[in-house]
Structure formats: C-alpha cells, structure tokens
Design a protein around this motif. Structure first.
Motif, PDB file in Angstrom:
ATOM      1  N   PRO A  53      39.223  59.925 -19.557  1.00 25.18           N
ATOM      2  CA  PRO A  53      38.141  59.814 -20.537  1.00 25.18           C
ATOM      3  C   PRO A  53      38.172  58.453 -21.232  1.00 25.18           C
ATOM      4  CG  PRO A  53      39.916  61.148 -21.432  1.00 25.18           C
ATOM      5  CD  PRO A  53      40.336  60.758 -20.042  1.00 25.18           C
TER       6      PRO A  53
ATOM      7  N   LYS B   7      29.833  62.282 -17.780  1.00 32.93           N
ATOM      8  CA  LYS B   7      29.647  63.601 -18.402  1.00 32.93           C
ATOM      9  C   LYS B   7      28.706  64.453 -17.559  1.00 32.93           C
ATOM     10  CE  LYS B   7      32.285  63.291 -21.943  1.00 32.93           C
ATOM     11  NZ  LYS B   7      32.104  62.685 -23.233  1.00 32.93           N
TER      12      LYS B   7
ATOM     13  N   ARG C   8      34.649  70.511 -10.969  1.00 29.91           N
ATOM     14  CA  ARG C   8      35.465  69.752 -11.924  1.00 29.91           C
ATOM     15  C   ARG C   8      36.901  69.579 -11.451  1.00 29.91           C
ATOM     16  NH1 ARG C   8      33.393  73.204 -16.786  1.00 29.91           N
ATOM     17  NH2 ARG C   8      31.421  72.150 -17.173  1.00 29.91           N
TER      18      ARG C   8
ATOM     19  N   LYS D 189      25.652  72.016  -9.994  1.00 28.42           N
ATOM     20  CA  LYS D 189      25.487  72.806 -11.213  1.00 28.42           C
ATOM     21  C   LYS D 189      25.744  74.295 -10.981  1.00 28.42           C
ATOM     22  CE  LYS D 189      20.578  73.817 -11.218  1.00 28.42           C
ATOM     23  NZ  LYS D 189      19.269  73.418 -11.731  1.00 28.42           N
TER      24      LYS D 189
ATOM     25  N   PHE E  31      28.863  68.325 -18.204  1.00 30.53           N
ATOM     26  CA  PHE E  31      28.800  68.492 -19.655  1.00 30.53           C
ATOM     27  C   PHE E  31      27.523  67.885 -20.233  1.00 30.53           C
ATOM     28  CE2 PHE E  31      33.517  68.493 -19.016  1.00 30.53           C
ATOM     29  CZ  PHE E  31      33.697  69.832 -19.314  1.00 30.53           C
ATOM     30  N   HIS E  32      26.687  67.323 -19.349  1.00 29.51           N
ATOM     31  CA  HIS E  32      25.422  66.756 -19.808  1.00 29.51           C
ATOM     32  C   HIS E  32      24.336  67.171 -18.819  1.00 29.51           C
ATOM     33  CE1 HIS E  32      23.012  63.766 -21.999  1.00 29.51           C
ATOM     34  NE2 HIS E  32      22.429  63.537 -20.837  1.00 29.51           N
TER      35      HIS E  32
ATOM     36  N   LEU F 122      30.538  65.773 -14.554  1.00 30.57           N
ATOM     37  CA  LEU F 122      31.443  66.864 -14.933  1.00 30.57           C
ATOM     38  C   LEU F 122      30.679  68.092 -15.416  1.00 30.57           C
ATOM     39  CD1 LEU F 122      34.198  64.868 -16.851  1.00 30.57           C
ATOM     40  CD2 LEU F 122      34.350  65.875 -14.580  1.00 30.57           C
TER      41      LEU F 122
ATOM     42  N   ASP G  51      28.295  75.398  -9.284  1.00 34.25           N
ATOM     43  CA  ASP G  51      29.728  75.664  -9.137  1.00 34.25           C
ATOM     44  C   ASP G  51      30.543  74.619  -9.891  1.00 34.25           C
ATOM     45  OD1 ASP G  51      31.951  76.980  -8.350  1.00 34.25           O
ATOM     46  OD2 ASP G  51      32.041  76.070  -6.356  1.00 34.25           O
ATOM     47  N   LEU G  52      30.143  74.380 -11.124  1.00 27.50           N
ATOM     48  CA  LEU G  52      30.775  73.302 -11.893  1.00 27.50           C
ATOM     49  C   LEU G  52      32.278  73.480 -12.045  1.00 27.50           C
ATOM     50  CD1 LEU G  52      28.234  72.616 -14.739  1.00 27.50           C
ATOM     51  CD2 LEU G  52      29.014  71.035 -12.982  1.00 27.50           C
ATOM     52  N   ILE G  53      32.690  74.722 -12.254  1.00 29.33           N
ATOM     53  CA  ILE G  53      34.101  74.933 -12.545  1.00 29.33           C
ATOM     54  C   ILE G  53      34.974  74.474 -11.389  1.00 29.33           C
ATOM     55  CG2 ILE G  53      35.838  76.717 -12.994  1.00 29.33           C
ATOM     56  CD1 ILE G  53      33.871  77.951 -14.929  1.00 29.33           C
TER      57      ILE G  53
END
Lengths: 267, 204
Positions: free
Chosen positions: B82, B47, B75, B68, B52-53, B50, B70-72
C-alpha cells in the motif's frame, strides 16, 4: 420492613425551594442558562410523575401480558437511543441492536429473578421493571461507547483493513483489533465503577433500599448481585451487538457498505 | 493467454476521470507501470483492482472471468504494497506473525529467508523487535516490501514502491523487480523505471 416515610406535599414543594440557589447563582453570574435549566426541571418532574402513575397502574394489575409488553417497550426505546447516539442508520441497525439488547435483558432478568431472587414469575412487575431498567440503563452506555468507537476506528483505519483483507485475513481477522479495542473501551468504566463502589459513591439501588427500610445486608447483597449482572450483561450485549452489526456493515466481498452511518459519507 | 484485461474501463477518482474507456491486456509476467503526477488519484487504480473501488463503466477480467464476481479469491493473487505504510501497531516481527496467522495468507517465512531479505534491504536484524510505528518512512516501506517478496504471490501490486527509498536502494529494487518471473503492476510518479516496464500515462 417499616417502609419509607412519605414526603408530604408541602415538603415536596420545599425541595423545589432549593432551586432558588442555582437560580440566584446563574442570575448574578449572568450564565444565561435559566431557560434551559427550567425546561429540564419541568421535563424531569413531568416525566417522573407520568412514569409514577404508570408504574402504580402496572403494579396494581401485574398482568403478565402487560408486563411483557412493557418489557418490549423498554427494549425498543433502548434500541432507538443506542442507534441514535451511535449515529447509525436506524433502518439497518434497529433489528440487530434491539435484538441484542432484548436477548441480554431477558437472559439477565430471568436469571436474576428466578435463580438469585427466587421468584417463579420472572415477569413480576415490581422486579422485572427494576432489574430490566437497571440493566438496560447501564448496557445502553456501554453499547454506545463500543459502537462509536468501533465505527470511528474502522472508518479511520479503512486502509489498514483493506491491507489485511488483501493479505488474506478473514473479516473477523481483519477487524479483531478494532473489536478488542472498542469492547475494552466500554468495559473499562464498568470495571472501574465496581472497584470504587461503596467508598466513592453509594449507588442508587443501595440508597433506595436502605431508605425503604431494608437491612443494609440485604441492600448490599442486592447491589453486589446487580453489579455482577450489569457487568455480565455488558459483556454479552457487546459481543452480540458487534457480531450482529458487523453482519449488517460489510458486503460479501468484505467491502464496508457506504450507507450505514448518518451524516457521514465515506468511500 | 491474456492474464488481466481492462475492457473499456472508466474509473473516476474524487469526481475526476482517471481512466476513460481504457483498454489493456496484461500477459503473465508482464511488467506494467502506471505513471502520472502525484495527487491525481493513481492509487485508485490499485483500489479498483483489489475491488475496494467501484468501476464507473466497463469490466476487469482475470483469465476471462470478471473479477467483481470473485474478489475474495482474486485478492489472494496479489503481493500488495500500500502507499500508506502506516498500517500496523505492534512490533515488526508481530506484523509478520499476524499475517502468517491469517487463514488465507499462505505467508511462509523462515529465519533464513527473512535474514536474506533484511540484508537485501540493508536493515539491521534488531528492526524486528522495534515498534512498527517508530520506524522511519523508508524503513516502513522496506518492511512492507519484504512482506510482499516473502508472500511471493503471482502478481505484485505495488503502490509507489520507491517513494521513500534513497537512490541506490531504488535502483536495487527496480532491478530486482524487472528480473522477476512475476506479473508486476506498479503505480509511481518516479521517472527511474526503465524500458522493461511498459509505461502507461494516467491523467493529463
């Protein structure tokens, strides 16, 4: 129009006599709701009397600025109660949701008063208050259902959203199912209501107009027009409310912001 | 060149420290496995990758750039599986179609490659017409593994990929992964992973 027969003061008190029946029932069944029940009756009576006095005043003056101010008060109160009932943070959602309700109420009122009824002053107190009240009262409920449903589902389905984001979905693509479901859940009762009207129940507007001496034809035309307006207003406001609120709820990286709901913290 | 770098990263999961001042360089095509008992929050590592954490301390870099920011785009480099496989309502084929329709998914599949994958995972063809929710845990995991292989993005990020597979299928999948020319990051409590995977212990 002959107008409605006024209720005399004594006769009005007689309507309170009817309350003896539920009072006796709750006394014998020991329901212990007499206190709550009395408070509610008292509040309803006081609130309606106050509104009555206020409406007499608004109708007498019928001042444009005053009417517009009252329109804003109605919209703002509706916004507060939607956010409260949907358990959202007031600070984040007050502006987007009130804006959505305001745009919808204004558009529908303008169309209804100008195009359908054909009055040139769309803010005429009598029509404005009746129509906006009717529309706001109804879209309030559908907005609450939609927002509750939407935020519940995206919190429960957070992992699904994260999966979809990672698979390459845009914000809208990953929320599409949640948006569809929450809008449908709110429109279903409105649609069901339209299909049963007239047979299952006579709506308040129709009853009111018939009592005030209008021909049933006129009353029915008003009722049909207002039902359509409510349905259209629900659709517009749900689309606006969701698109404005989604903007408030996600950060640039498509993460759900942690501080949008009251009483619930999730990570 | 270092592909993914963990620079003194501290990650907490549910209030407990999962990784502390953790340093790791992952080169392209490296195979890494984070091992540890179940229930200690290993998924949080994925997470975090990706985005999300939140990281408690430190940085994660991809090609020297902090992820962080350019996360999009970051990913999009993952073929992700998952741990919770209950991620879809609808027919299996519709899951593939929906993901292929995403603006940035770049999922390309044809009947031939899909058939090949179904054969590899020993699934019947009519599974595509079944409701995803009606599948068994193993079938869901296999379906999502197929998706990950078809996506064929540069980095495989697999959360407990063998948890619901039987022993022979488990070996088949591990063997396939170790032979691939891809960076593979796995989270598992399984002991069946061989030495081609660099093992990193998580938790105590």
């Amino acid at each position: 129009m002959e107008g409605t027969i006024d209720i005399t003061n004594i006769a009005f008190l007689a309507s309170f006599l009817l309350l003896l029946i539920p009072l006796l029932i709750s006394h014998f069944l020991k329901l212990k709701i007499i206190k709550e029940f009395s408070i509610s009756i008292f509040r309803m009576t006081a609130q309606l009397f106050l509104v009555g006095i206020f409406l007499v005043f608004l109708f007498d003056y019928n001042n444009l600025l005053l009417n517009i101010a009252w329109f804003l008060v109605m919209v703002i109160f509706a916004g507060f109660s939607v956010i409260n009932a949907a358990n959202l943070k007031l600070k984040k959602f007050f502006f987007p949701i009130t804006l959505s309700l305001g745009i919808t109420a204004f558009l529908m009122m303008a169309y209804f008063n100008y195009v359908i009824i054909g009055i040139s002053n769309i803010f005429d107190a009598r029509y404005m208050i009746a129509i906006v009240g009717m529309i706001l009262g109804n879209i309030l409920r559908s907005n609450i259902i939609t927002l509750n449903n939407f935020y519940d589902s995206i919190i429960k389905e957070k992992e699904i959203m994260q999966f979809k984001f990672t698979m390459g979905a845009t914000l809208y693509e990953s929320l599409k199912q949640n948006i569809d479901r929450s809008i449908k859940s709110a429109l279903k009762p409105v649609i069901a209501n339209m299909a049963t009207i007239g047979i299952v129940f006579l709506p308040g507007m129709l009853t009111g107009q018939i009592l005030s001496g209008a021909s049933p034809y006129t009353a029915i035309k008003y009722q049909i027009a207002i039902m359509i307006a409510i349905f259209v207003a629900s659709s517009i406001s749900l689309a606006l409310t969701l698109s404005f609120s989604i903007k408030q709820s996600f950060d640039k990286q498509m993460g759900l912001k942690g501080d949008i709901l009251n009483n619930k913290f999730y990570n | 060149m270092v592909y993914i770098r963990f620079e003194e990263v501290t990650i907490k999961a549910g209030g407990k420290i999962l990784l502390k001042d953790f340093i790791l360089d992952i080169e392209k095509n490296d195979k890494i496995i984070f091992m540890g008992k179940s229930g200690i929050g290993k998924s949080t590592i994925i997470k975090t990758l990706l985005g999300f954490h939140q990281i408690e301390k430190g940085k994660i870099l991809f090609r020297n750039k902090e992820i962080k920011n350019d996360l999009i785009n970051f990913r999009k480099k993952f073929s992700y599986l998952p741990q919770n496989t209950n991620i879809y309502q609808g027919k299996v084929i519709e899951l593939f179609q929906e993901i292929a329709s995403y603006k940035n998914s770049k999922l390309l599949y044809d009947q031939k490659s899909l058939d090949k994958e179904l054969k590899f995972f020993e699934l019947e063809k009519d599974i595509l017409k079944k409701d995803f929710t009606s599948l068994s845990g193993g079938e869901k995991q296999k379906t999502l593994l197929i998706l990950a292989f078809l996506l064929a993005r540069g980095i495989f990020l697999l959360d407990e990929p063998t948890a619901s597979l039987d022993a022979s299928m488990k070996n088949k999948v591990i063997k396939r992964l170790e032979g691939m020319n891809s960076t593979i990051i796995v989270i598992s409590h399984d002991k069946g992973w061989n030495n081609k995977f660099k093992k990193i212990k998580v938790g105590k």
